[in-house]
Write an enzyme that holds these catalytic residues in place. Structure first.
Site, PDB file in Angstrom:
ATOM      1  N   LYS A  69      97.321  62.727 -13.176  1.00  0.00           N
ATOM      2  CA  LYS A  69      97.800  63.342 -14.420  1.00  0.00           C
ATOM      3  C   LYS A  69      98.995  64.197 -14.064  1.00  0.00           C
ATOM      4  CE  LYS A  69      93.593  65.163 -14.801  1.00  0.00           C
ATOM      5  NZ  LYS A  69      93.268  64.752 -16.147  1.00  0.00           N
ATOM      6  N   LYS A  95      95.577  72.252 -15.190  1.00  0.00           N
ATOM      7  CA  LYS A  95      94.825  71.045 -14.808  1.00  0.00           C
ATOM      8  C   LYS A  95      94.156  71.204 -13.446  1.00  0.00           C
ATOM      9  CE  LYS A  95      97.928  68.056 -17.507  1.00  0.00           C
ATOM     10  NZ  LYS A  95      97.129  67.311 -18.509  1.00  0.00           N
TER      11      LYS A  95
HETATM   12  C1  26W Z   1     108.408  71.166 -26.032  1.00  0.00           C
HETATM   13  C2  26W Z   1     107.748  70.917 -24.734  1.00  0.00           C
HETATM   14  C3  26W Z   1     106.494  70.143 -24.877  1.00  0.00           C
HETATM   15  C4  26W Z   1     106.437  68.843 -24.402  1.00  0.00           C
HETATM   16  C5  26W Z   1     105.281  68.099 -24.551  1.00  0.00           C
HETATM   17  C6  26W Z   1     105.400  70.688 -25.502  1.00  0.00           C
HETATM   18  C7  26W Z   1     104.258  69.954 -25.659  1.00  0.00           C
HETATM   19  C8  26W Z   1     104.193  68.661 -25.184  1.00  0.00           C
HETATM   20  C9  26W Z   1     102.956  67.817 -25.396  1.00  0.00           C
HETATM   21  C10 26W Z   1     102.232  68.223 -26.655  1.00  0.00           C
HETATM   22  C11 26W Z   1     102.067  67.885 -24.216  1.00  0.00           C
HETATM   23  C12 26W Z   1     101.057  66.800 -24.206  1.00  0.00           C
HETATM   24  O1  26W Z   1     101.323  65.687 -23.798  1.00  0.00           O
HETATM   25  N1  26W Z   1      99.815  67.113 -24.616  1.00  0.00           N
HETATM   26  C13 26W Z   1      98.709  66.235 -24.332  1.00  0.00           C
HETATM   27  O2  26W Z   1      98.484  65.373 -25.420  1.00  0.00           O
HETATM   28  C14 26W Z   1      97.476  64.427 -25.104  1.00  0.00           C
HETATM   29  C15 26W Z   1      97.382  63.456 -26.252  1.00  0.00           C
HETATM   30  O3  26W Z   1      96.832  64.076 -27.358  1.00  0.00           O
HETATM   31  C16 26W Z   1      96.157  65.120 -24.807  1.00  0.00           C
HETATM   32  O4  26W Z   1      95.221  64.160 -24.423  1.00  0.00           O
HETATM   33  C17 26W Z   1      96.350  66.140 -23.693  1.00  0.00           C
HETATM   34  O5  26W Z   1      95.155  66.885 -23.516  1.00  0.00           O
HETATM   35  C18 26W Z   1      97.488  67.065 -24.031  1.00  0.00           C
HETATM   36  O6  26W Z   1      97.754  67.925 -22.934  1.00  0.00           O
END
Ligand code: 26W
Length: 809
Positions: free
Chosen positions: A544, A550
């Site tokens: 991951k 994590k």
């Molecule tokens: C703006 C920067 C940024 C980039 C990516 C903020 C947030 C993110 C994503 C929301 C992060 C992400 O990938 N979250 C993951 O989403 C998955 C799908 O729902 C979940 O299974 C993971 O637990 C979660 O960390």
């Protein structure tokens, strides 16, 4: 052309000749790949056209999934599977003396995503098409995907991922569907015929050119579309007619700045950085997407935009595309002449929002000045939405008056995108039960008081087609031989395997499949890292993104602990184990990179120490990606899902590993909670603080990492080893990890959970010794994994949020 091996061979030979002037013997693997890709694509084209025709005449509702990321991985093998031609093609290739896997490997992963959120979007597309649901993706065609990771002397080095170097066989450029997106300029209010209008001048137009990728359903005729937008400049918008001799250079500069919008994917996972270019990307995606939807909609529905919510839902994947709200408002008001109230009703009944994280550092908050300068009209609309929302709070929710500054969309010179998304949509969902509960009870508590009916949960899922049928064909075949093939279209039918969980002959077959997969992975490890691993050891996997929460650090601490114990007592009876890591760190995430360095350094020490050599191996596989995951997961015995409880919204790797028969070693976080509910306590290894305990510590304090350091000699030994030269590197190489734990009071409770983690790890060791019992647990996990197919997730979205029905092509 694929109806038989022979007809496929003929088609391949003819096309190779035409395309490359070669026959099958002389063609290189990449030429073979490209030729097959082109043939498959052409085969899909007919259904693609048909599907689009159906969607044009059929008045069923359609969904557009807006996402900054689509982490597709490779498509050839999954497209062959879905079109029902995988076996034919594989067999034909073998008869031609080729290795199908080698051919599939020629395809460059489409790495247009960071991790969970992007891969989820890709799984959803597969499920939408497979369930014959009219749902499409809307994203950006980044020229560079997520960086390629190299490890140099333990350190992560990032290289650009130029995935388009060879032609991308799956895409079609649709210049005729290009759309102009406006940036910057001035907006002046004017009264025309007694109506307030907004006049936009001096803006810069960026052309958004769509590249469509067909998304084919499993053994049906549905081919949906993933539309990826690419930013291009137009010469029309540049004044070439002045006599200034620098004009040409200015033009080149202008062109470069425009094309930079879709140049690369931001490599940050769960960390918000307010970069102007990123905001440009977001508006670019949103404006191109919404404009093109509205254009099609008007043609189809005779300009009747009042029907929009009944016919279309725009689902936004986290807040990154939340400008959909003001953009739709802008179009409805400024271009279509609606008044505010009507435009607002249409918008808020059309947009739905999924939240994927509660980490505060991931929340998008854009500086007002940036938004104002880049998209002035959009900013005005956000201001008005904010004004009306705050007024509504003031008058309708007197109890919340004090909370208005915390709930406002614009406050303290920042635009709060999550608030915009909540206020501007009809549905807000979390991605696992515990995550949705935390949103409702804590993170979004006040918004929940205002909009209780918007909130709902949709536990994530994964496509079992890619993650079981494609990735683990032997296991899939064994399952089909045992319970028939209904599980392929109805993954919950996997539950039929429960009957065989204790059946010694079935166990033996499952064990053989796992052993084969482990042997293959062992070979890959040998080839890539030069490390020889015992293929009968426990394959213990943590794959991951690298992130503090994590807790890859806890995993490597435990490995170092085992190493310490074994050095003291080399004859200690432990089950041989191979620890396997795969993880990319965001390039600017210093701590995460230090953890990679520690894992690789400890691995070198341990792997080369004869004292523990037969019992302990540590492998860090470089450049973790979708394709690498497909090789690791089928070979895993143990799935480490060890996030600090409350931090991992769902996780989806946990589901992929479970479906392939790995047992979860995890905390009560994200979807682990639901995995435990399904398989029962005896088929999972749970340890550590609960989410509530963690949240209480954060709120009320009471945790002291140094106490644990002082009182637990195992922990003190490990931490001291970080700063006493134990790893044969500079004494201070790992001082930042040391201080991070002790001076920052161990933000993610690594020390606090360490004792129960060791205990759970010992349980794993003990349990593995009884192979029959282990296999029973493993089969039980596979049997219950049907719930975690994204087909279930998408059916729930379709019936509970979208009200979407299948369209049979
Ligand atoms: C703006 C920067 C940024 C980039 C990516 C903020 C947030 C993110 C994503 C929301 C992060 C992400 O990938 N979250 C993951 O989403 C998955 C799908 O729902 C979940 O299974 C993971 O637990 C979660 O960390």
């Amino acid at each position: 052309m694929f109806s038989s091996k022979e007809s496929f061979k003929v088609a391949l030979t003819e096309r190779l000749e035409k395309k490359f002037g070669k026959d099958a013997k002389d063609a290189s693997p990449i030429e073979i790949y490209q030729t097959i890709g082109t043939l498959v694509k052409e085969k899909m084209n007919k259904s693609w056209v048909e599907t689009n025709k159906h969607y044009l005449k059929n008045e069923e509702k359609q969904v557009y999934y807006f996402s900054m990321e689509f982490l597709l991985g490779r498509l050839l093998e999954s497209n062959l599977l879905n079109t029902g031609t995988l076996t034919t093609v594989k067999d034909a290739l073998i008869e031609l003396g080729m290795d199908p896997e080698e051919i599939f490997e020629q395809e460059h992963d489409a790495g247009l995503g960071n991790g969970g959120l992007g891969r989820l979007a890709a799984c959803f597309l597969d499920s939408l098409a497979s369930l014959e649901l009219p749902g499409h993706g809307c994203g950006i065609r980044y020229k560079y995907g997520l960086f390629q990771q190299k490890l140099i002397d333990g350190h992560q080095v990032e290289l650009p991922d130029y995935w388009l170097e060879e032609d991308y066989v799956w895409e079609v450029r649709r210049s005729d569907k290009a759309i102009g997106v406006r940036f910057g300029g001035n907006v002046n209010p004017e009264f025309i015929d007694g109506r307030l209008t907004f006049h936009h001048t001096n803006y810069e137009t960026v052309m958004a050119v769509p590249y469509d990728v067909p998304i084919v359903g499993y053994e049906n005729q549905t081919v949906n579309t993933l539309r990826l937008w690419s930013a291009e400049s137009t010469t029309n918008d540049f004044n070439f007619h002045s006599s200034n001799r620098n004009d040409y250079y200015k033009y080149l500069e202008y062109k470069r700045s425009i094309e930079s919008i879709s140049e690369f994917l931001y490599p940050d996972d769960s960390y918000f950085e307010g970069k102007l270019l990123r905001l440009k990307q977001q508006y670019f995606l949103v404006s191109a997407g919404v404009q093109s939807i509205i254009k099609m909609f008007k043609e189809k529905y005779n300009n009747d935009l009042r029907k929009l919510p009944e016919k279309i839902t725009m689902q936004i994947n986290d807040t990154h595309p939340s400008l959909v709200v003001p953009e739709l408002m802008r179009i409805l008001m400024d271009e279509e002449g609606f008044g505010w109230d009507e435009a607002w009703a249409i918008t808020t009944e059309t947009v739905a929002y999924t939240n994927h994280t509660t980490l505060s550092e991931a929340l998008e908050k854009w500086p007002v000045s940036l938004v104002q300068q880049l998209i002035p009209r959009i900013y005005m609309i956000i201001e008005e939405i904010n004004e009306r929302f705050c007024q509504m709070l003031w008058f309708d929710f007197p109890n919340l008056r004090e909370k208005i500054p915390q709930m406002a969309i614009i406050a303290y010179d920042q635009v709060h995108m999550a608030h915009l998304a909540i206020v501007g949509s009809f549905s807000v969902n979390g991605v696992a039960k515990i995550h949705t509960d935390i949103l409702i009870q804590k993170e979004m508590k006040d918004f929940y008081t205002v909009y209780p009916n918007k909130y709902n949960n949709k536990t994530n899922g994964i496509t079992h087609r890619r993650w079981l049928l494609n990735a683990n064909p032997k296991l899939a075949e064994l399952i089909t031989d045992t319970i028939g093939k209904r599980w392929i279209s109805q993954p919950k039918e996997l539950i039929g395997l429960l009957k065989y969980a204790s059946d010694p002959s079935f166990q033996e077959k499952v064990r053989n499949v796992k052993q084969d997969n482990k042997r293959k992975l062992a070979r890959l490890i040998k080839d890539q890292c030069g490390i020889t691993v015992d293929e009968h050891s426990i394959f213990d996997v943590q794959i991951k993104r690298l992130h503090g929460y994590k807790r890859q650090l806890m995993n490597i601490f435990h490995i170092i602990h085992l190493y310490n114990v074994l050095r003291e007592n080399p004859n200690l009876d432990i089950t041989p184990r191979t620890f396997i890591f795969g993880a990319k760190a965001a390039p600017s995430y210093y701590f995460a990179k230090e953890v990679i360095n520690l894992i690789v350094t400890a691995a070198n020490l341990i792997n080369n120490d004869p004292v523990v050599n037969n019992k302990l191996k540590v492998v860090f596989l470089e450049n973790y990606s979708v394709s690498l995951a497909e090789k690791i997961i089928p070979a895993a015995d143990v799935s480490q899902q060890i996030s600090t409880a409350s931090k991992e919204a769902s996780g989806t790797g946990n589901m992929k590993l479970m479906m392939n028969g790995a047992l979860t070693l995890g905390t009560l976080d994200g979807a682990n909670v639901e995995i435990k509910e399904m398989v029962g306590d005896e088929n999972i290894f749970i340890f550590g603080l609960t989410a509530q305990e963690v949240l209480n510590y954060y709120q009320f304090g009471g945790y002291n990492a140094r106490h644990i350091y002082n009182s637990d000699h195992r922990i003190r030994t490990i931490l001291d080893q970080l700063v006493n030269g134990f790893f044969n590197k500079d004494e201070y190489e790992f001082k930042d990890i040391y201080y991070n734990i002790l001076s920052n009071n161990d933000e993610f409770f690594v020390l606090k959970d360490f004792d129960s983690y060791i205990e759970a790890q010992e349980m794993v060791d003990q349990n593995y010794r009884d192979q029959n019992n282990w296999l029973k647990k493993s089969i039980t996990n596979i049997a219950h994994s049907g719930k975690f197919s994204s087909d279930r997730t998408i059916s729930e979205y379709a019936s509970e949020i979208w009200r979407l029905s299948p369209v049979h092509v």
